[in-house]
Design an enzyme around this catalytic site. Structure first.
Site, PDB file in Angstrom:
ATOM      1  N   GLU A   1       3.284   1.027   3.319  1.00  0.00           N
ATOM      2  CA  GLU A   1       2.072   1.128   4.134  1.00  0.00           C
ATOM      3  C   GLU A   1       2.362   0.676   5.564  1.00  0.00           C
ATOM      4  O   GLU A   1       2.677  -0.487   5.803  1.00  0.00           O
ATOM      5  CB  GLU A   1       0.944   0.315   3.497  1.00  0.00           C
ATOM      6  CG  GLU A   1       0.402   1.014   2.263  1.00  0.00           C
ATOM      7  CD  GLU A   1      -0.614   0.206   1.483  1.00  0.00           C
ATOM      8  OE1 GLU A   1      -1.270   0.797   0.616  1.00  0.00           O
ATOM      9  OE2 GLU A   1      -0.748  -1.002   1.724  1.00  0.00           O
TER      10      GLU A   1
ATOM     11  N   THR B   1       2.480  -1.995  -7.208  1.00  0.00           N
ATOM     12  CA  THR B   1       1.600  -0.887  -7.606  1.00  0.00           C
ATOM     13  C   THR B   1       2.477   0.281  -7.501  1.00  0.00           C
ATOM     14  O   THR B   1       2.417   1.083  -6.585  1.00  0.00           O
ATOM     15  CB  THR B   1       0.402  -0.631  -6.710  1.00  0.00           C
ATOM     16  OG1 THR B   1      -0.479  -1.698  -6.872  1.00  0.00           O
ATOM     17  CG2 THR B   1      -0.370   0.605  -7.170  1.00  0.00           C
TER      18      THR B   1
ATOM     19  N   SER C   1     -12.725   2.599   2.071  1.00  0.00           N
ATOM     20  CA  SER C   1     -13.803   3.241   2.831  1.00  0.00           C
ATOM     21  C   SER C   1     -13.750   4.763   2.664  1.00  0.00           C
ATOM     22  O   SER C   1     -12.768   5.307   2.237  1.00  0.00           O
ATOM     23  CB  SER C   1     -13.714   2.895   4.306  1.00  0.00           C
ATOM     24  OG  SER C   1     -13.004   1.719   4.511  1.00  0.00           O
TER      25      SER C   1
END
Lengths: 410, 410
Positions: B281, B194, B410
């Protein structure tokens, strides 16, 4: 917290005539742990095994292959230590594995090649063979036919629950027993894992059929599970037959008797393999991934493993977040060259999420969310290009997986 | 916390004559985020790209391929949205991507196929094309040649730091500029991630050479990084040449001028690709994995990626735990069929850990520990069976990786 898995009731583990187990504390890595197990087989037993395909296989795996080739149907003892994998240890590791076999053979009046050695634990550290040898007499004096529950404890590493199971099946009018133990926890993937599994049966079977039987059982069970995609250096699955049951000898796996035995063994092996996933490092969910509609089983497996290995998919399961596009992405990079994305469908349990490669118009996020919150979830992908199918079992990826593996040696 | 990476100094990002960038907030997923970028190219620019090999490629990737085939060297605009990947969206997703191209083309007086669309963000949700269209006028009125730093911000998703870099090189006595931006963060692996990357140059190069040049640059950079092994549905790397520099046109990549351009592009692409890993990440370490001594580059890559993808290796780096047998295990299951484990050596920076497949006698755990604590580490494996070599870059696997991916939506 293992997923719907608790320690087996010792009374449910039927002894297998001709097999005794002895477990002791040898202080191999830490004091006060049962870390040394001996499985003694009466004369006449047959043994076959499948072993890791990792080219960096551990010294004991190399010796197992050598001893099975040399001593074939004369294996009389299985020796398992935890705390040290004796892998990445070069010639010295092989010598130490040999020493442990020689010591056990000496105590039991056997030749060294009648012993199969197994090690599991930290890689690339020197095997403390003196402690193993010092522990052998205690293990031998503990030998009992009804110690399967203790053996399940004795082979644990980062497992949180001992894994053992037993089934009985009628063959030729006689009750035949199959009892087994396994350990796993991390470093689990197809082609075996830091996975040890032992199944013994008193079935009377032509020893020439043993290798085909254990290979088929492994392919349907231990080779269908994955926790983190790492194939270990030490994985082994061993089948023992003591031939004590009073039925006529099984001469073909395709006979009614052969099929009964095969079905019972696959059932037991799947139970032992799934127990490893249920107790996967940090696991909070048990996930069944089924890919249908492939041209052949191989491409179904490719897609199923791509899903089961994806850290993004696994963290979404951990979070109970129906971020299900990650599953489509995994199917897309699985390596099926001419895959047509516009045919693919995806179900989460009974909820259809994707039709024709896109979100199903009736799909509602709350339905996906409801299934994702369950402890057991089935992911079903249909490739719509054939009739083949494949299933693998895996778990989610949680904070605890990172903690356990970051702290393993501390 | 990215590893030795900070936001680029805007003054270091040289404008590329013929390229302007405009960034705005379109409220695509959340309010108050710069989530829509337009890169406008003057007439005469050439564009080439490499795209994800994921069979489940996103609608915009399908359109990019189509538009590059249709409009070849007439691409005049690049449109990037974050917040929604428009992947797993079927025919409806394609239609929406087309609408966004048509809208931008209408505002700029172009044909739709002169626009390349890019989307990054959540998979399998409907692209809010109305919000994109509503945001286009603001993006167009923001167009500036010196907005590379803002564009780097405008394409970020879970990135914590904008990624941009610029190099200049002398070609035929003329200063040529290459400036680029990238974004990544998760779902990064070879065959694109990505990952979005855009590099523009004013070099004057035969448009027929562009595809070879961008492919070679991607293979040496973006296709050598991995964070979590997931290949995304949307990965794209685009090279723009405006041909404005006053040197003689480059007609061969093997000429001195072609080589100078290629070297500068690879350097810049590696910097942009490594920035993605440094900001992976949850990354706390930047790890270079080099495998030497292979028979060919392919097997070196197999081994390097097996190491770089292993969750066990990555958690050991996170913990600064020299549990280096995990590296050997990864080499062992990399898929090199006839690998001889007794030849293999392993270095961690300058510390030799393994010789001949076993622990080096002089290796001391405290030396391994010292290297493991560094923020940047080089793992070097020698297979001792040939002269080939390959390098990949990766990061560790931390608690934050799990948190980020468990919480993403979220």
């Amino acid at each position: 917290m293992p997923v719907n898995l608790s320690a087996p009731d010792p009374a449910s583990l039927h002894p297998v005539p001709g097999v005794r187990l002895g477990i002791t504390q040898a202080g191999i890595r830490k004091q006060g742990r049962r870390d040394l197990s001996v499985i003694a087989l009466d004369e006449g037993a047959s043994v076959a095994g499948v072993f890791t395909k990792n080219r960096f296989c551990a010294a004991p795996v190399q010796l197992c292959r050598e001893h099975l080739a040399l001593a074939g149907n004369q294996i009389r003892a299985i020796l398992v230590n935890t705390g040290n994998a004796n892998a990445g240890t070069g010639e010295d590791g092989l010598a130490r594995a040999r020493q442990s076999c020689e010591a056990l053979a000496g105590l039991m009046g056997l030749r060294a090649e009648q012993v199969l050695p197994f090690s599991t634990g930290v890689i690339m550290e020197t095997l403390p063979v003196d402690r193993i040898i010092a522990g052998l007499p205690a293990a031998l004096s503990a030998l009992r036919a009804d110690a399967w529950d203790e053996a399940a404890l004795g082979i644990m590493t980062t497992d949180t629950v001992p894994k053992a199971a037993s089934v009985q099946v009628e063959i030729g009018g006689v009750t035949v027993t199959l009892t087994g133990i396994s350990k796993g926890a991390g470093m689990i993937r197809p082609n075996m894992a830091t996975m040890l599994g032992y199944v013994a049966t008193d079935a009377n079977i032509n020893p020439a059929l043993m290798q085909a039987l254990v290979t088929e059982a492994a392919d349907a069970s231990f080779n269908r599970i994955t926790i983190d995609g790492d194939t270990s250096t030490n994985d082994s699955f061993v089948l023992i037959a003591t031939h004590r049951a009073a039925h006529a000898r099984i001469e073909s796996l395709d006979s009614a008797e052969g099929q009964a035995l095969r079905a019972a063994l696959i059932k037991l092996s799947q139970q032992l393999a799934q127990a490893i996933v249920r107790d996967g490092e940090g696991a909070t969910k048990f996930i069944t991934v089924t890919v249908d509609g492939g041209r052949d089983e191989a491409e179904c497996k490719l897609a199923a493993y791509a899903i089961a290995h994806s850290p993004l998919v696994k963290t979404a399961f951990f979070a109970s977040d129906p971020n299900l596009g990650r599953i489509l992405a995994a199917v897309g990079y699985a390596g099926i060259e001419d895959l047509d994305q516009t045919l693919i469908s995806l179900h989460l349990d009974e909820v259809q999420v994707v039709r024709n490669g896109g979100r199903h118009p009736d799909y509602r996020e709350e339905d996906g969310q409801r299934v994702m919150k369950q402890a057991e979830i089935t992911v079903r992908v249909n490739l719509q290009r054939g009739a083949a199918t494949a299933t693998v079992w895996t778990c989610d990826l949680s904070h605890d997986y990172v903690s356990i593996n970051a702290d393993y040696r501390s």
